[in-house]
Design a protein around this motif. Structure first.
Motif, PDB file in Angstrom:
ATOM      1  N   PRO A  51       9.925  46.878 105.337  1.00 17.31           N
ATOM      2  CA  PRO A  51      11.163  47.182 106.052  1.00 17.31           C
ATOM      3  C   PRO A  51      10.858  47.966 107.327  1.00 17.31           C
ATOM      4  O   PRO A  51       9.990  48.838 107.334  1.00 17.31           O
ATOM      5  CB  PRO A  51      11.954  48.028 105.051  1.00 17.31           C
ATOM      6  N   THR A 186      17.388  42.441 102.997  1.00 13.02           N
ATOM      7  CA  THR A 186      16.384  42.258 101.949  1.00 13.02           C
ATOM      8  C   THR A 186      16.651  40.989 101.151  1.00 13.02           C
ATOM      9  O   THR A 186      15.714  40.374 100.627  1.00 13.02           O
ATOM     10  CB  THR A 186      16.360  43.466 101.000  1.00 13.02           C
ATOM     11  N   ARG A 195       5.628  40.616  99.631  1.00 14.68           N
ATOM     12  CA  ARG A 195       6.521  41.741  99.925  1.00 14.68           C
ATOM     13  C   ARG A 195       5.963  43.045  99.369  1.00 14.68           C
ATOM     14  O   ARG A 195       5.577  43.120  98.195  1.00 14.68           O
ATOM     15  CB  ARG A 195       7.904  41.469  99.338  1.00 14.68           C
ATOM     16  N   ASN A 225      13.254  43.470 108.562  1.00 15.58           N
ATOM     17  CA  ASN A 225      11.971  43.457 107.850  1.00 15.58           C
ATOM     18  C   ASN A 225      11.006  42.606 108.652  1.00 15.58           C
ATOM     19  O   ASN A 225      11.407  41.631 109.301  1.00 15.58           O
ATOM     20  CB  ASN A 225      12.132  42.871 106.446  1.00 15.58           C
TER      21      ASN A 225
END
Length: 466
Positions: A51, A186, A195, A225
């Motif tokens: 992020p 997300t 991730r 992100n």
């Protein structure tokens, strides 16, 4: 370089991270370090998604710069021209409020993070509450970090660009830069994506997994992100003053450099001096912080969200850009590594920034412990609440924040606000300690007058009993 990153990762107990270093149109370093999660062996790679948190803001201001080039807006346009529904509580400020004000943290509005952080309502609801918030300081009379005005700036971009903020950022910036790992929530991250998982240091000092903050709505102040590979392209674009690695110009030099021009002085208090020990002056630009560092002009911004901290930094006079991504909450490793890299690539005398910023972390932790110990020592452990616990149950309201609910069940009190839960135990008279959750060890303080509960202070918000 590898040794420096590994030393920092171990010094700060960070499970994993990634780094990118660019000079001009060249990528000098692009690498992942450590693990995506502490309890598994999956490595962090250059394509691991992190992020960006508040580093999203520089994408929003870069988009505004593109729209300035288009002639769709100007930095000093009145906000009421583009977004008449957005208003501060001060009508005089509203008359003068500009797009530039929204993205330079000088509107007078305080942080008010709980109006959006983990909130069950959408950003439009958040923006509608702003007129109900008293200003924390005079309009253009100081600096206070606040994400909410950036949300309004995103809505202005949508109006001027005739598309959603996220589509504009994607099509005008990310796609031309070939930033293929970018997402705006997300929930947009593919299930098969590489991730990173967030972590925190618990009370015992051990590293543990932190609950994910799932952001389901695109947020111009903090929801993007990206990967280290993506950010290498972003840094090249910034160092190239608006030119993509492909050679295509995406925004004029003038418009882009305006986002990196100081707008608001950030006073260096003791905490600020600890974070910027080699700095004389710090200013906020528009989505960037500008400061001097050992005689160099540095432009950067950090991003902090549940389980992660990152830092993006430019040294314009040296055509250098740095990205440092970590998966540990509130760690100072990104700043330590950034300073180390600046020293390395700018031939400055080396300094043990790991030791320096670890001490900053340790001092802050000790100050928190001492503060709690002092508070505990000052309380009267025999002082009971003025009323039976059931009398504190009910609804409490705030004009902007809405309703907090206190319930009495099983002989205990618990509060709810937004998506948060606050288990409460008697602490001192009508103050109750929050025993668990995001606000553990903070106090919830009830106001009792003439034998009745009239108010509740919870997470710094003053609610009144219905």
């Amino acid at each position: 370089m590898d040794a420096a990153l590994e030393r920092a990762r171990k010094a700060f107990q960070v499970p994993g991270g990634a780094a990118a270093v660019v000079r001009g149109d060249q990528t000098l370093v692009l690498k992942g370090y450590g693990r995506r999660r502490a309890d598994a062996d999956d490595p962090v790679t250059v394509d691991t998604v992190f992020p960006l948190a508040s580093c999203t803001k520089q994408f929003t201001t870069a988009l505004l710069a593109v729209l300035v080039d288009d002639g769709a807006l100007a930095w000093d346009d009145p906000v009421k021209t583009h977004l008449p529904a957005f208003k501060l509580s001060d009508p005089n400020a509203n008359a003068l409020l500009t797009v530039r004000d929204l993205v330079s943290h000088r509107t007078g509005l305080g942080g008010h993070d709980l109006l959006w952080y983990r909130a069950p309502w959408n950003l439009d609801h958040t923006l509608k509450q702003v007129p109900l918030l008293p200003l924390d300081y005079p309009f253009r009379g100081g600096y206070r970090y606040s994400s909410i005005p950036f949300m309004a700036a995103g809505r202005i971009a949508e109006g001027c660009g005739k598309e959603k903020w996220e589509k504009l950022v994607l099509e005008r910036l990310c796609e031309p830069l070939e930033m293929k790992g970018v997402s705006f929530t997300t929930t947009q991250i593919p299930g098969t994506a590489d991730r990173a998982h967030g972590h925190r240091r618990n009370k015992a000092g051990k590293i543990e997994k932190m609950a994910e903050y799932e952001m389901t709505e695109p947020n111009p102040s903090g929801s993007m992100n990206a990967t280290a590979r993506d950010l290498a392209a972003w840094l090249q674009f910034q160092v190239g003053e608006g030119v993509a690695p492909s050679g295509k110009r995406l925004v004029s030099t003038k418009a882009l450099l305006e986002t990196r021009t100081p707008q608001t002085i950030m006073r260096l208090d003791e905490a600020g001096k600890a974070l910027f020990p080699e700095t004389v002056q710090v200013s906020y630009a528009m989505g960037w912080v500008v400061n001097d560092y050992r005689g160099l002009k540095v432009v950067g911004h950090g991003g902090l969200i549940d389980g992660f901290r990152i830092q993006l930094t430019l040294v314009p006079d040296k055509d250098l850009g740095f990205a440092v991504l970590t998966n540990l909450h509130d760690t100072r490793m990104p700043m330590a590594v950034t300073n180390t890299l600046i020293d390395l690539y700018c031939d400055l005398p080396p300094k043990d920034w790991n030791a320096y910023y670890r001490k900053v972390e340790d001092d802050a932790a000790e100050a928190r412990r001492n503060g709690l110990a002092t508070r505990d020592k000052a309380r009267d452990p025999d002082a009971k609440p003025a009323l039976p616990l059931a009398a504190y149950a009910g609804e409490y309201t705030h004009p902007a924040y809405g309703t907090a609910t206190v319930a009495f069940a099983g002989g205990k009190l618990g509060a709810r606000y937004s998506s948060f839960r606050y288990p409460l135990e008697p602490y001192d008279h009508d103050a109750f300690r929050i025993t668990d959750g995001f606000f553990a060890d903070e106090l919830a303080v009830f106001t009792v007058k003439d034998g009745a509960v009239t108010g509740l202070k919870l997470s710094g918000i003053e609610f009144q009993r219905k």
